[in-house]
Scaffold this motif. Structure first.
Motif, PDB file in Angstrom:
ATOM      1  N   PHE A 184       0.790  -1.223   0.000  1.00 11.44           N
ATOM      2  CA  PHE A 184       0.000   0.000   0.000  1.00 11.44           C
ATOM      3  C   PHE A 184       0.828   1.282   0.000  1.00 11.44           C
ATOM      4  O   PHE A 184       0.294   2.365   0.204  1.00 11.44           O
ATOM      5  CB  PHE A 184      -0.966  -0.013   1.199  1.00 11.44           C
ATOM      6  N   LEU A 185       2.143   1.130  -0.252  1.00  9.79           N
ATOM      7  CA  LEU A 185       2.958   2.326  -0.420  1.00  9.79           C
ATOM      8  C   LEU A 185       2.620   2.998  -1.752  1.00  9.79           C
ATOM      9  O   LEU A 185       2.247   2.326  -2.713  1.00  9.79           O
ATOM     10  CB  LEU A 185       4.443   1.955  -0.411  1.00  9.79           C
ATOM     11  N   PRO A 186       2.731   4.322  -1.837  1.00 11.44           N
ATOM     12  CA  PRO A 186       2.482   5.009  -3.111  1.00 11.44           C
ATOM     13  C   PRO A 186       3.425   4.505  -4.193  1.00 11.44           C
ATOM     14  O   PRO A 186       4.593   4.182  -3.924  1.00 11.44           O
ATOM     15  CB  PRO A 186       2.751   6.480  -2.779  1.00 11.44           C
ATOM     16  N   SER A 187       2.932   4.428  -5.420  1.00 16.59           N
ATOM     17  CA  SER A 187       3.699   3.826  -6.507  1.00 16.59           C
ATOM     18  C   SER A 187       4.985   4.578  -6.835  1.00 16.59           C
ATOM     19  O   SER A 187       5.918   3.995  -7.391  1.00 16.59           O
ATOM     20  CB  SER A 187       2.832   3.731  -7.760  1.00 16.59           C
TER      21      SER A 187
ATOM     22  N   ARG B 162      10.901  -5.114 -12.613  1.00 14.89           N
ATOM     23  CA  ARG B 162      12.134  -4.415 -12.965  1.00 14.89           C
ATOM     24  C   ARG B 162      12.085  -3.926 -14.415  1.00 14.89           C
ATOM     25  O   ARG B 162      12.752  -2.969 -14.764  1.00 14.89           O
ATOM     26  CB  ARG B 162      13.337  -5.338 -12.759  1.00 14.89           C
ATOM     27  N   ASN B 163      11.287  -4.620 -15.249  1.00 15.07           N
ATOM     28  CA  ASN B 163      11.192  -4.260 -16.662  1.00 15.07           C
ATOM     29  C   ASN B 163       9.905  -3.515 -17.013  1.00 15.07           C
ATOM     30  O   ASN B 163       9.864  -2.774 -17.979  1.00 15.07           O
ATOM     31  CB  ASN B 163      11.283  -5.527 -17.527  1.00 15.07           C
ATOM     32  N   PHE B 164       8.851  -3.762 -16.234  1.00 13.93           N
ATOM     33  CA  PHE B 164       7.558  -3.125 -16.486  1.00 13.93           C
ATOM     34  C   PHE B 164       7.016  -2.577 -15.167  1.00 13.93           C
ATOM     35  O   PHE B 164       7.328  -3.078 -14.090  1.00 13.93           O
ATOM     36  CB  PHE B 164       6.553  -4.136 -17.054  1.00 13.93           C
ATOM     37  N   THR B 165       6.154  -1.563 -15.275  1.00 11.63           N
ATOM     38  CA  THR B 165       5.491  -1.037 -14.083  1.00 11.63           C
ATOM     39  C   THR B 165       4.249  -1.886 -13.832  1.00 11.63           C
ATOM     40  O   THR B 165       3.282  -1.822 -14.596  1.00 11.63           O
ATOM     41  CB  THR B 165       5.090   0.437 -14.282  1.00 11.63           C
ATOM     42  N   LEU B 166       4.279  -2.687 -12.766  1.00 12.99           N
ATOM     43  CA  LEU B 166       3.189  -3.623 -12.490  1.00 12.99           C
ATOM     44  C   LEU B 166       2.609  -3.378 -11.099  1.00 12.99           C
ATOM     45  O   LEU B 166       2.541  -4.277 -10.263  1.00 12.99           O
ATOM     46  CB  LEU B 166       3.693  -5.066 -12.612  1.00 12.99           C
ATOM     47  N   ASP B 167       2.209  -2.126 -10.853  1.00 14.56           N
ATOM     48  CA  ASP B 167       1.648  -1.796  -9.543  1.00 14.56           C
ATOM     49  C   ASP B 167       0.351  -2.556  -9.274  1.00 14.56           C
ATOM     50  O   ASP B 167       0.040  -2.899  -8.130  1.00 14.56           O
ATOM     51  CB  ASP B 167       1.389  -0.289  -9.433  1.00 14.56           C
ATOM     52  N   GLY B 168      -0.431  -2.806 -10.330  1.00 16.51           N
ATOM     53  CA  GLY B 168      -1.662  -3.570 -10.151  1.00 16.51           C
ATOM     54  C   GLY B 168      -1.372  -4.962  -9.637  1.00 16.51           C
ATOM     55  O   GLY B 168      -2.077  -5.484  -8.771  1.00 16.51           O
ATOM     56  N   LEU B 169      -0.304  -5.579 -10.166  1.00 18.31           N
ATOM     57  CA  LEU B 169       0.089  -6.908  -9.709  1.00 18.31           C
ATOM     58  C   LEU B 169       0.572  -6.852  -8.267  1.00 18.31           C
ATOM     59  O   LEU B 169       0.286  -7.747  -7.473  1.00 18.31           O
ATOM     60  CB  LEU B 169       1.192  -7.451 -10.624  1.00 18.31           C
ATOM     61  N   ARG B 170       1.287  -5.801  -7.924  1.00 16.00           N
ATOM     62  CA  ARG B 170       1.758  -5.636  -6.540  1.00 16.00           C
ATOM     63  C   ARG B 170       0.593  -5.595  -5.559  1.00 16.00           C
ATOM     64  O   ARG B 170       0.613  -6.263  -4.516  1.00 16.00           O
ATOM     65  CB  ARG B 170       2.580  -4.347  -6.438  1.00 16.00           C
TER      66      ARG B 170
ATOM     67  N   ALA C   2      -2.439 -16.444 -13.177  1.00 17.49           N
ATOM     68  CA  ALA C   2      -3.835 -16.165 -12.825  1.00 17.49           C
ATOM     69  C   ALA C   2      -4.001 -14.722 -12.345  1.00 17.49           C
ATOM     70  O   ALA C   2      -4.973 -14.039 -12.711  1.00 17.49           O
ATOM     71  CB  ALA C   2      -4.310 -17.135 -11.740  1.00 17.49           C
ATOM     72  N   PHE C   3      -3.052 -14.233 -11.539  1.00 10.90           N
ATOM     73  CA  PHE C   3      -3.091 -12.821 -11.132  1.00 10.90           C
ATOM     74  C   PHE C   3      -3.008 -11.916 -12.364  1.00 10.90           C
ATOM     75  O   PHE C   3      -3.710 -10.909 -12.459  1.00 10.90           O
ATOM     76  CB  PHE C   3      -1.918 -12.512 -10.188  1.00 10.90           C
ATOM     77  N   HIS C   4      -2.148 -12.282 -13.298  1.00 16.05           N
ATOM     78  CA  HIS C   4      -2.009 -11.537 -14.545  1.00 16.05           C
ATOM     79  C   HIS C   4      -3.344 -11.478 -15.288  1.00 16.05           C
ATOM     80  O   HIS C   4      -3.740 -10.430 -15.813  1.00 16.05           O
ATOM     81  CB  HIS C   4      -0.967 -12.230 -15.442  1.00 16.05           C
ATOM     82  N   ALA C   5      -4.008 -12.641 -15.363  1.00 18.58           N
ATOM     83  CA  ALA C   5      -5.279 -12.724 -16.089  1.00 18.58           C
ATOM     84  C   ALA C   5      -6.341 -11.826 -15.449  1.00 18.58           C
ATOM     85  O   ALA C   5      -7.118 -11.158 -16.151  1.00 18.58           O
ATOM     86  CB  ALA C   5      -5.762 -14.179 -16.123  1.00 18.58           C
ATOM     87  N   ILE C   6      -6.371 -11.794 -14.115  1.00 18.69           N
ATOM     88  CA  ILE C   6      -7.337 -10.934 -13.411  1.00 18.69           C
ATOM     89  C   ILE C   6      -7.071  -9.469 -13.741  1.00 18.69           C
ATOM     90  O   ILE C   6      -8.002  -8.696 -14.025  1.00 18.69           O
ATOM     91  CB  ILE C   6      -7.268 -11.181 -11.890  1.00 18.69           C
ATOM     92  N   LEU C   7      -5.794  -9.096 -13.704  1.00 16.51           N
ATOM     93  CA  LEU C   7      -5.439  -7.715 -14.046  1.00 16.51           C
ATOM     94  C   LEU C   7      -5.847  -7.370 -15.475  1.00 16.51           C
ATOM     95  O   LEU C   7      -6.359  -6.282 -15.745  1.00 16.51           O
ATOM     96  CB  LEU C   7      -3.927  -7.513 -13.894  1.00 16.51           C
ATOM     97  N   MET C   8      -5.635  -8.303 -16.387  1.00 18.00           N
ATOM     98  CA  MET C   8      -5.992  -8.052 -17.781  1.00 18.00           C
ATOM     99  C   MET C   8      -7.501  -7.904 -17.964  1.00 18.00           C
ATOM    100  O   MET C   8      -7.963  -7.093 -18.777  1.00 18.00           O
ATOM    101  CB  MET C   8      -5.451  -9.179 -18.669  1.00 18.00           C
TER     102      MET C   8
ATOM    103  N   PRO D 197       1.372  -1.934 -18.302  1.00 18.82           N
ATOM    104  CA  PRO D 197       1.752  -1.891 -19.718  1.00 18.82           C
ATOM    105  C   PRO D 197       0.521  -2.107 -20.607  1.00 18.82           C
ATOM    106  O   PRO D 197      -0.543  -2.509 -20.127  1.00 18.82           O
ATOM    107  CB  PRO D 197       2.733  -3.069 -19.856  1.00 18.82           C
ATOM    108  N   ALA D 198       0.685  -1.887 -21.901  1.00 20.06           N
ATOM    109  CA  ALA D 198      -0.416  -2.091 -22.843  1.00 20.06           C
ATOM    110  C   ALA D 198      -0.905  -3.538 -22.791  1.00 20.06           C
ATOM    111  O   ALA D 198      -0.148  -4.451 -22.430  1.00 20.06           O
ATOM    112  CB  ALA D 198       0.047  -1.740 -24.254  1.00 20.06           C
ATOM    113  N   LEU D 199      -2.170  -3.747 -23.161  1.00 23.54           N
ATOM    114  CA  LEU D 199      -2.762  -5.085 -23.103  1.00 23.54           C
ATOM    115  C   LEU D 199      -1.966  -6.112 -23.905  1.00 23.54           C
ATOM    116  O   LEU D 199      -1.824  -7.259 -23.486  1.00 23.54           O
ATOM    117  CB  LEU D 199      -4.205  -5.035 -23.622  1.00 23.54           C
ATOM    118  N   LEU D 200      -1.448  -5.698 -25.060  1.00 17.28           N
ATOM    119  CA  LEU D 200      -0.677  -6.629 -25.876  1.00 17.28           C
ATOM    120  C   LEU D 200       0.594  -7.087 -25.150  1.00 17.28           C
ATOM    121  O   LEU D 200       0.987  -8.255 -25.221  1.00 17.28           O
ATOM    122  CB  LEU D 200      -0.305  -5.989 -27.216  1.00 17.28           C
ATOM    123  N   THR D 201       1.231  -6.160 -24.432  1.00 15.49           N
ATOM    124  CA  THR D 201       2.424  -6.505 -23.649  1.00 15.49           C
ATOM    125  C   THR D 201       2.048  -7.439 -22.506  1.00 15.49           C
ATOM    126  O   THR D 201       2.750  -8.425 -22.234  1.00 15.49           O
ATOM    127  CB  THR D 201       3.083  -5.231 -23.095  1.00 15.49           C
ATOM    128  N   MET D 202       0.944  -7.127 -21.833  1.00 13.36           N
ATOM    129  CA  MET D 202       0.462  -7.982 -20.744  1.00 13.36           C
ATOM    130  C   MET D 202       0.145  -9.383 -21.266  1.00 13.36           C
ATOM    131  O   MET D 202       0.407 -10.388 -20.597  1.00 13.36           O
ATOM    132  CB  MET D 202      -0.782  -7.363 -20.111  1.00 13.36           C
TER     133      MET D 202
END
Length: 269
Positions: free
Chosen positions: A18-21, A76-84, A133-139, A166-171
């Motif tokens: 819950f730290l700011p991104s 480290r390569n993509f901003t994945l705050d939603g996954l965090r 599965a977490f990725h799929a939920i985010l997508m 990242p963009a949906l295609l990247t995800m």
């Protein structure tokens, strides 16, 4: 000693969730610290002289431990705050589960040297497909936001994190990379369980709920990868197959062990 490590790891995960991104460096260090504490506690709890401690809580904790590592490396390569925001609270809870549900000690004496490898590969497979599965939920959330009118969009920590993905295609590329790797590991898990059943578990192969759900999961992920390669499956079809396959996998081990250990209170090896 390891109880303190479990609690400390859970606090690290919860704080970083819950730290700011914009505090990316602090989050990265905090997650790494929690992951190291979590790993040390698992090692001390699971590995005993000539024995392994197993159970649904330990398997879930180990699965989330590897999932956190996958998130940390991807981030480290993509901003994945939603996954965090999805993974770390789940990891914080999973860290503490072995303290409440210690599981059973399985002696390694008389068991094949393949047994620890079977457990390790199975855990890696479950972990890789859990993060998928977490990725799929985010997508799914990301895709639904694309169809939401601008003035109807919600604000908040999770909504902002979704906007930073990242963009949906990247995800989608990341999703299929995870599923492909997870499917290979799951195939090795299923094959080792079927071919070396008597050597690993001390009994001939038999169909039970765990085997059935594992095979169903393997078939769903296999069909998805084949459909992707041959028919270009993507979008909702891919996400539905991913979550269905993960659901079968969850029922195969964690769900069945939870029923046996907690609901029926039976010790299982």
């Amino acid at each position: 000693m390891y109880t303190f490590l479990f609690v400390l790891a859970a606090l690290c995960y919860a704080a970083c969730a819950f730290l700011p991104s914009h505090k990316r460096q602090i989050i990265a260090v905090g997650v790494l610290a929690g992951w190291l504490l979590h790993g040390a506690a698992l090692w001390m709890d699971v590995i005993a002289p000539s024995a392994l401690r197993t159970g649904f809580a330990i398997m879930l904790s180990a699965t989330l431990w590897i999932s956190v590592a996958a998130y940390w490396l991807e981030n480290r390569n993509f901003t994945l705050d939603g996954l965090r925001i999805l993974v770390l609270p789940c990891a914080a809870l999973a860290v503490l589960l072995p303290l409440m549900f210690p599981g059973n000690v399985v002696p390694l004496e008389g068991k094949s040297a393949l047994f620890p490898w079977h457990v390790a590969i199975a855990t890696l497979a479950y972990s890789t497909l859990t993060i998928a599965a977490f990725h799929a939920i985010l997508m799914m959330v990301q895709e639904s936001k694309l169809h939401t009118r601008l003035h109807d969009r919600k604000t908040g920590l999770f909504a902002l994190a979704i906007d930073r993905l990242p963009a949906l295609l990247t995800m989608e590329k990341l999703l299929f990379r995870l599923i492909g790797f997870g499917f290979i590991l799951l195939t090795l898990t299923v094959l080792s369980g079927v071919v070396f059943s008597e050597e690993i578990f001390g009994r001939a192969f038999k169909w039970d709920h765990k085997t059935t759900f594992s095979m169903l999961s393997w078939m769903l992920f296999g069909i998805l990868l084949a459909g992707r390669h041959l028919r270009g499956w993507r979008g909702r079809t891919a996400l539905t197959f991913t979550l269905s396959g993960f659901g079968m996998l969850l029922l195969a081990y964690v769900g069945s062990r939870f029923v046996l250990e907690v609901v029926l209170q039976r010790g299982v090896a």
